[in-house]
Motif scaffolding. Structure first.
Motif, PDB file in Angstrom:
ATOM      1  N   PRO A   1      22.572  -4.890  25.518  1.00  0.00           N
ATOM      2  CA  PRO A   1      22.014  -5.594  26.691  1.00  0.00           C
ATOM      3  C   PRO A   1      23.060  -5.965  27.740  1.00  0.00           C
ATOM      4  CG  PRO A   1      21.974  -7.021  24.743  1.00  0.00           C
ATOM      5  CD  PRO A   1      22.332  -5.636  24.270  1.00  0.00           C
ATOM      6  N   MET A   2      24.316  -6.190  27.348  1.00  0.00           N
ATOM      7  CA  MET A   2      25.399  -6.555  28.274  1.00  0.00           C
ATOM      8  C   MET A   2      24.986  -7.721  29.196  1.00  0.00           C
ATOM      9  SD  MET A   2      27.877  -4.633  27.328  1.00  0.00           S
ATOM     10  CE  MET A   2      29.161  -4.660  28.562  1.00  0.00           C
TER      11      MET A   2
ATOM     12  N   GLY B   1      30.839  -9.072  30.741  1.00  0.00           N
ATOM     13  CA  GLY B   1      29.457  -8.811  31.141  1.00  0.00           C
ATOM     14  C   GLY B   1      29.314  -8.116  32.481  1.00  0.00           C
ATOM     15  N   GLY B   2      30.413  -7.753  33.105  1.00  0.00           N
ATOM     16  CA  GLY B   2      30.356  -7.064  34.389  1.00  0.00           C
ATOM     17  C   GLY B   2      30.126  -5.567  34.243  1.00  0.00           C
ATOM     18  N   VAL B   3      30.129  -5.088  33.015  1.00  0.00           N
ATOM     19  CA  VAL B   3      29.818  -3.682  32.769  1.00  0.00           C
ATOM     20  C   VAL B   3      28.290  -3.574  32.630  1.00  0.00           C
ATOM     21  CG1 VAL B   3      30.117  -1.763  31.154  1.00  0.00           C
ATOM     22  CG2 VAL B   3      32.054  -3.236  31.694  1.00  0.00           C
ATOM     23  N   SER B   4      27.737  -2.516  33.189  1.00  0.00           N
ATOM     24  CA  SER B   4      26.282  -2.367  33.223  1.00  0.00           C
ATOM     25  C   SER B   4      25.667  -2.297  31.830  1.00  0.00           C
ATOM     26  CB  SER B   4      25.900  -1.117  33.994  1.00  0.00           C
ATOM     27  OG  SER B   4      26.390  -1.200  35.303  1.00  0.00           O
ATOM     28  N   LYS B   5      24.387  -2.662  31.797  1.00  0.00           N
ATOM     29  CA  LYS B   5      23.579  -2.574  30.579  1.00  0.00           C
ATOM     30  C   LYS B   5      23.599  -1.145  30.024  1.00  0.00           C
ATOM     31  CE  LYS B   5      18.781  -3.336  29.325  1.00  0.00           C
ATOM     32  NZ  LYS B   5      17.449  -3.670  29.826  1.00  0.00           N
ATOM     33  N   ASN B   6      23.551  -1.034  28.727  1.00  0.00           N
ATOM     34  CA  ASN B   6      23.665   0.270  28.058  1.00  0.00           C
ATOM     35  C   ASN B   6      24.861   1.050  28.599  1.00  0.00           C
ATOM     36  OD1 ASN B   6      21.395  -0.385  26.597  1.00  0.00           O
ATOM     37  ND2 ASN B   6      20.027   0.637  28.028  1.00  0.00           N
ATOM     38  N   PRO B   7      26.054   0.522  28.323  1.00  0.00           N
ATOM     39  CA  PRO B   7      27.256   1.022  28.991  1.00  0.00           C
ATOM     40  C   PRO B   7      27.587   2.481  28.723  1.00  0.00           C
ATOM     41  CG  PRO B   7      27.808  -0.580  27.281  1.00  0.00           C
ATOM     42  CD  PRO B   7      26.328  -0.601  27.429  1.00  0.00           C
ATOM     43  N   TYR B   8      28.123   3.073  29.783  1.00  0.00           N
ATOM     44  CA  TYR B   8      28.602   4.451  29.747  1.00  0.00           C
ATOM     45  C   TYR B   8      30.112   4.397  29.863  1.00  0.00           C
ATOM     46  CZ  TYR B   8      29.883   8.989  31.752  1.00  0.00           C
ATOM     47  OH  TYR B   8      30.484  10.197  32.028  1.00  0.00           O
TER      48      TYR B   8
ATOM     49  N   ALA C   1      23.208  -3.199  39.985  1.00  0.00           N
ATOM     50  CA  ALA C   1      23.311  -3.372  38.534  1.00  0.00           C
ATOM     51  C   ALA C   1      23.985  -2.182  37.861  1.00  0.00           C
ATOM     52  CB  ALA C   1      21.934  -3.596  37.925  1.00  0.00           C
TER      53      ALA C   1
ATOM     54  N   ASN D   1      32.660 -10.202  42.836  1.00  0.00           N
ATOM     55  CA  ASN D   1      31.894 -10.694  41.682  1.00  0.00           C
ATOM     56  C   ASN D   1      32.354 -12.093  41.265  1.00  0.00           C
ATOM     57  OD1 ASN D   1      30.523  -8.277  41.538  1.00  0.00           O
ATOM     58  ND2 ASN D   1      30.890  -7.972  39.366  1.00  0.00           N
TER      59      ASN D   1
ATOM     60  N   ILE E   1      36.413  -6.732  35.392  1.00  0.00           N
ATOM     61  CA  ILE E   1      35.274  -6.221  34.634  1.00  0.00           C
ATOM     62  C   ILE E   1      35.710  -5.477  33.393  1.00  0.00           C
ATOM     63  CG2 ILE E   1      33.404  -4.517  34.716  1.00  0.00           C
ATOM     64  CD1 ILE E   1      33.032  -5.362  37.644  1.00  0.00           C
TER      65      ILE E   1
ATOM     66  N   THR F   1      33.150   4.546  34.135  1.00  0.00           N
ATOM     67  CA  THR F   1      32.147   3.668  33.542  1.00  0.00           C
ATOM     68  C   THR F   1      31.165   3.235  34.633  1.00  0.00           C
ATOM     69  OG1 THR F   1      31.841   1.754  32.099  1.00  0.00           O
ATOM     70  CG2 THR F   1      33.478   1.520  33.827  1.00  0.00           C
ATOM     71  N   ARG F   2      30.244   2.380  34.266  1.00  0.00           N
ATOM     72  CA  ARG F   2      29.278   1.881  35.240  1.00  0.00           C
ATOM     73  C   ARG F   2      29.374   0.361  35.251  1.00  0.00           C
ATOM     74  NH1 ARG F   2      24.779   6.168  33.478  1.00  0.00           N
ATOM     75  NH2 ARG F   2      24.369   4.690  31.819  1.00  0.00           N
ATOM     76  N   ILE F   3      29.471  -0.208  36.447  1.00  0.00           N
ATOM     77  CA  ILE F   3      29.660  -1.658  36.543  1.00  0.00           C
ATOM     78  C   ILE F   3      28.541  -2.316  37.345  1.00  0.00           C
ATOM     79  CG2 ILE F   3      32.180  -1.401  36.380  1.00  0.00           C
ATOM     80  CD1 ILE F   3      32.265  -2.071  39.422  1.00  0.00           C
ATOM     81  N   LYS F   4      28.484  -3.650  37.217  1.00  0.00           N
ATOM     82  CA  LYS F   4      27.539  -4.438  38.007  1.00  0.00           C
ATOM     83  C   LYS F   4      28.292  -5.015  39.201  1.00  0.00           C
ATOM     84  CE  LYS F   4      25.422  -6.142  33.788  1.00  0.00           C
ATOM     85  NZ  LYS F   4      25.374  -7.332  32.921  1.00  0.00           N
TER      86      LYS F   4
END
Lengths: 105, 158
Positions: free
Chosen positions: A26-27, A65-72, B79, B102, B107, B122-125
Motif C-alpha cells: 500500500p505504501m 512513503g514517497g514511493v508510489s503504491k505497488n512500487p516499481y 501519485a 514534498n 523519497i 522507480t515511481r514516486i509521489k
C-alpha cells in the motif's frame, strides 16, 4: 502465500543485467487522511529493499512513503551470469518482510 | 609466552576493535562493506539539507550536467510519477531521489552493491509541481541535478 506479491524480471544484455521488479504494497505515507472519517491513515511503507545474487549484495534501496503504491523498481548491475538466481527482499516499517526470486535470463 | 603477555595482547586487540566500532557508529568511517541502516532522521526530515546531512553526513552539492533525470515534464497524476536517474560518472556509491516540494522531500536512496551500474528507476509521489532532484555520491562527493515536473491534479490543468 496464495498470491505472488513480487514480480521480478532479470535480463542479461551486453554484460549488464537489468532487473525490473514490481511489488505489492500500500505504501501509505502516514500523511494521507481517510476520506470518510477524516483520520490520518497510519504510515505503512517499505523501508528497505535488498537484492542479492549468489550471496553478493548488488543493490540496497531505502525508501519512505514517497514511493508510489505497488512500487516499481528497476536497476542494473554487472558480474552475474545467465541462470544465476536473484533474490529480492523487502522489509516494511511494521516489520513485515517478503522476498521473491528470479533466474537471470 | 606467559599469561600476562597474552593478556596484554588481548587487551590491545579489544581496545582497537572498540575504537573502530565507535568510529563506524559516529559515521566517521563508512566503508562500502558497512551498509548503512535505514535512517529515520533522513527519511522523515522536512528540509532537504537536514535529510542529506543525516543520509550522507554532508549537504554540499555540486551541480553537474552528467546526471540524467528522466521524468515527465507534466505529470497528470502526482501519485505515480516515473523517475529514472542515470549518470556517466564512475565510482558511484549511491543515488538518491528527492522531490523538492514534498512534505518529506527525500523519497528514495539506492546504494549500489558489487558491480552496480549507476542506473535506477522507480515511481514516486509528488504533492505538487516542483523540482525532482537527483543526488549522486561518487568518489565520496555529492553531485546533483534537478528537473522541474509540473503536476496537474485530476488532469484539469495546474
Amino acid at each position: 502465500m496464495a498470491k505472488k506479491s513480487i514480480k521480478i524480471r532479470a535480463k542479461l544484455k551486453n554484460d549488464e543485467i537489468t532487473v525490473k521488479a514490481l511489488m505489492t504494497h500500500p505504501m501509505e505515507s502516514g500523511t494521507r487522511k481517510n476520506s470518510k472519517t477524516g483520520e490520518l491513515v497510519p504510515a505503512h511503507y517499505i523501508q528497505e529493499v535488498k537484492c542479492e545474487v549468489a550471496g553478493k549484495n548488488v543493490m540496497t534501496a531505502h525508501w519512505n512513503g514517497g514511493v508510489s503504491k505497488n512500487p516499481y523498481l528497476s536497476f542494473k548491475f554487472k558480474g552475474a551470469n545467465k541462470g544465476d538466481m536473484l533474490t529480492l527482499t523487502w522489509v516494511d516499517n511494521k516489520g513485515n518482510s517478503e522476498s521473491g526470486q528470479a533466474k537471470i535470463g | 609466552m606467559d599469561t600476562s603477555m597474552k593478556r596484554r595482547i588481548l587487551l590491545k586487540g579489544s581496545l582497537a576493535a572498540s575504537a573502530l566500532s565507535v568510529a563506524v557508529g559516529a559515521g566517521l568511517l563508512t566503508p562500502k562493506a558497512v551498509l548503512a541502516a535505514w535512517s529515520e532522521t533522513a527519511f522523515t526530515a522536512k528540509q532537504i539539507p537536514d535529510a542529506l546531512n543525516a543520509l550522507y553526513g554532508s549537504n554540499s552539492l555540486e551541480e553537474v550536467d552528467s546526471i540524467n533525470i528522466k521524468a515527465p515534464d507534466i505529470a497528470e497524476n502526482g501519485a505515480v510519477v516515473p523517475v529514472t536517474v542515470s549518470t556517466s560518472m564512475g565510482n558511484v556509491e549511491s543515488i538518491s531521489v528527492i522531490a523538492a516540494e514534498n512534505p518529506v522531500p527525500l523519497i528514495a536512496s539506492f546504494n549500489l552493491g558489487e558491480g552496480g551500474v549507476p542506473f535506477v528507476s522507480t515511481r514516486i509521489k509528488m504533492g505538487k509541481s516542483g523540482d525532482v532532484i537527483a543526488v549522486v555520491k561518487a568518489d565520496g562527493k555529492l553531485f546533483s541535478t534537478r528537473k522541474p515536473v509540473k503536476v496537474t491534479i485530476g488532469g484539469c490543468g495546474g
